[in-house]
Write a protein that holds these residues in place. Sequence first.
Motif, PDB file in Angstrom:
ATOM      1  N   PHE A 153       0.609  -1.260   0.133  1.00 13.55           N
ATOM      2  CA  PHE A 153       0.002   0.016  -0.237  1.00 13.55           C
ATOM      3  C   PHE A 153       0.539   1.033   0.103  1.00 13.55           C
ATOM      4  O   PHE A 153       1.438   1.145   0.910  1.00 13.55           O
ATOM      5  CB  PHE A 153      -0.569  -0.060   1.264  1.00 13.55           C
ATOM      6  CG  PHE A 153      -1.786  -0.923   1.061  1.00 13.55           C
ATOM      7  CD1 PHE A 153      -3.016  -0.679   0.395  1.00 13.55           C
ATOM      8  CD2 PHE A 153      -1.876  -2.703   1.894  1.00 13.55           C
ATOM      9  CE1 PHE A 153      -4.106  -1.521   0.433  1.00 13.55           C
ATOM     10  CE2 PHE A 153      -2.713  -3.375   1.624  1.00 13.55           C
ATOM     11  CZ  PHE A 153      -3.910  -3.380   1.243  1.00 13.55           C
ATOM     12  N   CYS A 154       0.782   1.834  -0.976  1.00 15.89           N
ATOM     13  CA  CYS A 154       1.779   3.333  -1.175  1.00 15.89           C
ATOM     14  C   CYS A 154       0.952   4.321  -0.894  1.00 15.89           C
ATOM     15  O   CYS A 154      -0.541   5.169  -1.599  1.00 15.89           O
ATOM     16  CB  CYS A 154       1.631   3.255  -2.518  1.00 15.89           C
ATOM     17  SG  CYS A 154       3.243   5.036  -3.245  1.00 15.89           S
ATOM     18  N   GLY A 155       1.443   5.190   0.198  1.00 14.55           N
ATOM     19  CA  GLY A 155       0.185   6.743   0.301  1.00 14.55           C
ATOM     20  C   GLY A 155       1.435   7.661   0.046  1.00 14.55           C
ATOM     21  O   GLY A 155       2.484   7.417  -0.585  1.00 14.55           O
ATOM     22  N   ILE A 156       0.651   8.975   0.322  1.00 13.00           N
ATOM     23  CA  ILE A 156       1.391  10.403  -0.379  1.00 13.00           C
ATOM     24  C   ILE A 156       2.095  10.500   0.242  1.00 13.00           C
ATOM     25  O   ILE A 156       3.377  10.850  -0.475  1.00 13.00           O
ATOM     26  CB  ILE A 156      -0.168  11.251  -1.214  1.00 13.00           C
ATOM     27  CG1 ILE A 156       0.938  12.098  -1.705  1.00 13.00           C
ATOM     28  CG2 ILE A 156      -0.912  11.764   0.126  1.00 13.00           C
ATOM     29  CD1 ILE A 156      -0.750  13.663  -2.405  1.00 13.00           C
ATOM     30  N   ALA A 163       3.009  19.269  -6.707  1.00 10.40           N
ATOM     31  CA  ALA A 163       3.134  18.103  -8.243  1.00 10.40           C
ATOM     32  C   ALA A 163       4.774  17.578  -8.381  1.00 10.40           C
ATOM     33  O   ALA A 163       5.197  16.331  -8.551  1.00 10.40           O
ATOM     34  CB  ALA A 163       2.689  18.557  -9.238  1.00 10.40           C
ATOM     35  N   LYS A 164       5.978  18.321  -8.266  1.00 10.39           N
ATOM     36  CA  LYS A 164       6.940  18.326  -8.902  1.00 10.39           C
ATOM     37  C   LYS A 164       7.907  17.176  -8.102  1.00 10.39           C
ATOM     38  O   LYS A 164       8.164  16.165  -8.120  1.00 10.39           O
ATOM     39  CB  LYS A 164       7.459  19.478  -8.658  1.00 10.39           C
ATOM     40  CG  LYS A 164       8.066  20.390  -9.932  1.00 10.39           C
ATOM     41  CD  LYS A 164       8.268  21.486 -10.347  1.00 10.39           C
ATOM     42  CE  LYS A 164       8.472  22.773 -11.349  1.00 10.39           C
ATOM     43  NZ  LYS A 164       9.412  23.436 -11.440  1.00 10.39           N
ATOM     44  N   GLU A 165       7.527  16.595  -7.203  1.00 10.02           N
ATOM     45  CA  GLU A 165       8.279  16.426  -5.562  1.00 10.02           C
ATOM     46  C   GLU A 165       7.227  14.820  -5.558  1.00 10.02           C
ATOM     47  O   GLU A 165       8.156  13.644  -5.164  1.00 10.02           O
ATOM     48  CB  GLU A 165       8.599  16.830  -4.031  1.00 10.02           C
ATOM     49  CG  GLU A 165       7.216  17.122  -3.071  1.00 10.02           C
ATOM     50  CD  GLU A 165       7.914  17.681  -1.655  1.00 10.02           C
ATOM     51  OE1 GLU A 165       7.710  17.281  -1.121  1.00 10.02           O
ATOM     52  OE2 GLU A 165       6.804  18.698  -1.692  1.00 10.02           O
ATOM     53  N   MET A 166       6.302  15.128  -5.851  1.00  7.82           N
ATOM     54  CA  MET A 166       5.352  13.727  -5.806  1.00  7.82           C
ATOM     55  C   MET A 166       5.643  13.011  -7.333  1.00  7.82           C
ATOM     56  O   MET A 166       5.620  12.017  -7.255  1.00  7.82           O
ATOM     57  CB  MET A 166       3.305  14.151  -5.603  1.00  7.82           C
ATOM     58  CG  MET A 166       3.249  14.408  -4.804  1.00  7.82           C
ATOM     59  SD  MET A 166       1.915  14.538  -4.532  1.00  7.82           S
ATOM     60  CE  MET A 166       1.753  16.385  -5.428  1.00  7.82           C
ATOM     61  N   ARG A 167       6.505  13.898  -8.564  1.00  9.43           N
ATOM     62  CA  ARG A 167       6.727  13.501  -9.652  1.00  9.43           C
ATOM     63  C   ARG A 167       7.761  12.653  -9.178  1.00  9.43           C
ATOM     64  O   ARG A 167       8.276  11.875  -9.760  1.00  9.43           O
ATOM     65  CB  ARG A 167       6.086  14.311 -10.557  1.00  9.43           C
ATOM     66  CG  ARG A 167       4.569  14.342 -11.069  1.00  9.43           C
ATOM     67  CD  ARG A 167       4.604  15.479 -11.936  1.00  9.43           C
ATOM     68  NE  ARG A 167       3.387  15.477 -11.865  1.00  9.43           N
ATOM     69  CZ  ARG A 167       2.828  17.060 -12.850  1.00  9.43           C
ATOM     70  NH1 ARG A 167       3.815  17.563 -13.355  1.00  9.43           N
ATOM     71  NH2 ARG A 167       1.446  17.244 -12.824  1.00  9.43           N
ATOM     72  N   CYS A 209      -0.678  -1.145  -4.586  1.00  9.50           N
ATOM     73  CA  CYS A 209      -2.036  -0.089  -4.890  1.00  9.50           C
ATOM     74  C   CYS A 209      -1.805   0.794  -4.181  1.00  9.50           C
ATOM     75  O   CYS A 209      -1.385   1.772  -2.757  1.00  9.50           O
ATOM     76  CB  CYS A 209      -2.980  -0.645  -3.635  1.00  9.50           C
ATOM     77  SG  CYS A 209      -4.683  -0.375  -3.131  1.00  9.50           S
ATOM     78  N   PHE A 210      -2.394   2.326  -4.899  1.00 12.80           N
ATOM     79  CA  PHE A 210      -2.408   3.447  -4.045  1.00 12.80           C
ATOM     80  C   PHE A 210      -3.376   4.261  -3.197  1.00 12.80           C
ATOM     81  O   PHE A 210      -4.935   3.557  -3.826  1.00 12.80           O
ATOM     82  CB  PHE A 210      -2.202   4.289  -5.336  1.00 12.80           C
ATOM     83  CG  PHE A 210      -1.311   4.168  -5.618  1.00 12.80           C
ATOM     84  CD1 PHE A 210      -0.103   5.103  -5.720  1.00 12.80           C
ATOM     85  CD2 PHE A 210      -0.506   3.024  -7.114  1.00 12.80           C
ATOM     86  CE1 PHE A 210       1.782   4.826  -7.222  1.00 12.80           C
ATOM     87  CE2 PHE A 210       0.713   3.282  -7.641  1.00 12.80           C
ATOM     88  CZ  PHE A 210       1.672   3.988  -7.342  1.00 12.80           C
ATOM     89  N   VAL A 211      -2.898   4.516  -1.953  1.00 13.29           N
ATOM     90  CA  VAL A 211      -4.432   4.915  -1.527  1.00 13.29           C
ATOM     91  C   VAL A 211      -4.858   6.488  -1.590  1.00 13.29           C
ATOM     92  O   VAL A 211      -4.215   7.705  -1.117  1.00 13.29           O
ATOM     93  CB  VAL A 211      -4.245   4.501   0.208  1.00 13.29           C
ATOM     94  CG1 VAL A 211      -4.867   4.769   0.320  1.00 13.29           C
ATOM     95  CG2 VAL A 211      -3.447   3.000   0.621  1.00 13.29           C
ATOM     96  N   ILE A 219      -2.811  10.106  -5.523  1.00 11.08           N
ATOM     97  CA  ILE A 219      -1.043   9.978  -5.686  1.00 11.08           C
ATOM     98  C   ILE A 219      -0.565   9.083  -7.049  1.00 11.08           C
ATOM     99  O   ILE A 219       0.398   8.789  -7.751  1.00 11.08           O
ATOM    100  CB  ILE A 219      -0.947   8.880  -4.379  1.00 11.08           C
ATOM    101  CG1 ILE A 219      -1.995   9.758  -3.472  1.00 11.08           C
ATOM    102  CG2 ILE A 219       0.286   8.418  -4.569  1.00 11.08           C
ATOM    103  CD1 ILE A 219      -1.804   8.309  -2.052  1.00 11.08           C
ATOM    104  N   TRP A 220      -2.506   8.336  -7.450  1.00 10.44           N
ATOM    105  CA  TRP A 220      -1.826   7.712  -8.889  1.00 10.44           C
ATOM    106  C   TRP A 220      -2.250   8.349  -9.843  1.00 10.44           C
ATOM    107  O   TRP A 220      -1.381   8.590 -10.661  1.00 10.44           O
ATOM    108  CB  TRP A 220      -3.406   7.378  -8.568  1.00 10.44           C
ATOM    109  CG  TRP A 220      -3.378   6.149 -10.554  1.00 10.44           C
ATOM    110  CD1 TRP A 220      -4.206   6.467 -11.108  1.00 10.44           C
ATOM    111  CD2 TRP A 220      -2.543   5.265 -11.183  1.00 10.44           C
ATOM    112  NE1 TRP A 220      -4.056   5.413 -12.630  1.00 10.44           N
ATOM    113  CE2 TRP A 220      -2.403   4.984 -12.349  1.00 10.44           C
ATOM    114  CE3 TRP A 220      -0.919   4.237 -10.376  1.00 10.44           C
ATOM    115  CZ2 TRP A 220      -2.620   4.344 -13.328  1.00 10.44           C
ATOM    116  CZ3 TRP A 220      -0.761   3.477 -11.318  1.00 10.44           C
ATOM    117  CH2 TRP A 220      -1.282   3.002 -12.416  1.00 10.44           C
TER     118      TRP A 220
END
Length: 343
Positions: A104-107, A173-177, A196-198, A202-203
């Motif tokens: 499970f992947c959180g933000i 958004a840049k650091e998430m990417r 699985c993206f929670v 995030i997805w």
Amino acid sequence: MGSPAATKLAERLAQYRYNAADRNMRRSSSPLLTIIPKQEEDDVPTSTTPKRKRESGSSTGGSPAIRRSVTPKIKKNRVYAGPETYAHLKAVPDLLQPGLTVVFCGINPSITSSTKQAPYSHPSNRFWKALHGGGFTDRLYDPQECIWLPERFNIGMTNLVHRPTAEQAELSAKEMRRGSLELVQKIMQHRPRVVCFVGKKIWDEFEFVIKRSAKPAKIPWTDLDETQTPELAIEAKPTTALPKSRPKAPRTPFQWDQPRPYRVVHSPAANLCENTLFWVVPSTSGLVRVQTPDDNQQLPEQIEHFAALKRTIEALQNDQIDYDMFKEVDPEGVAATVALISE
């Protein structure tokens, strides 16, 4: 002629006789009484404190209630916060090992999760209830019992961004990417069956990176009958075209009951899966409301999303899914895309 006593009384009363010549200023010669000059209306002092207005009636029949104006509290939207804002908080360690069934992947970690060093720790987060309700655990686990998940249930945990914040809006958004590359590297190393993206946010950021270099699928996509639950799909909102304009195509509903059309391919290895698929469930955070603000209605919906994921994992374990209909993620292409994202 009157008596001396009557004469003395008449003289005393004469002192209080009205004098028309001096009507604005009347004084008594008696030391016992002084009449203050009459004030004009303009000279009357006024109170600077406004009087409270009372309602004309009361529901209880007693004294009238005081009407007070109440200013509603408006929550301020959070904006990006640099790493220095929460530099005093620690990241939450990953729970990863080779051959996990699902990760499970959180933000990113919340302040509560950072403090307790356990994912999804805020009391309003519905993750642990949905995990148990969806059939992944034999009982409801406490967040700080997360260390048992890999060993007992083959479940792992990670985040797209490691630094904690109060809300996801404080991330860019840049650091998430940029975190997408590190996540792909973790997938290559540990080879889980499903990630699985929670949270759909995030997805969306992850897909923004991987879709630019993904290789086409070998066969057309087919929905999985084993996990089809149409009531979980988000209905597309009808669009109204402007006069003399081209009508817009309706937005395709996001399918919560299907895996995402991408896979990470691994080299053959004994007792390890050769493909990692992706799944998305709505955010379980109490700050995010899914369709309805009533938590009693949200939790059953969340549980059904987790149950649909579990049914898909069982189908994968039984070799009931054709991997050729998934686009192949190119790790080198992901690295090249992330390199182009400016700091």
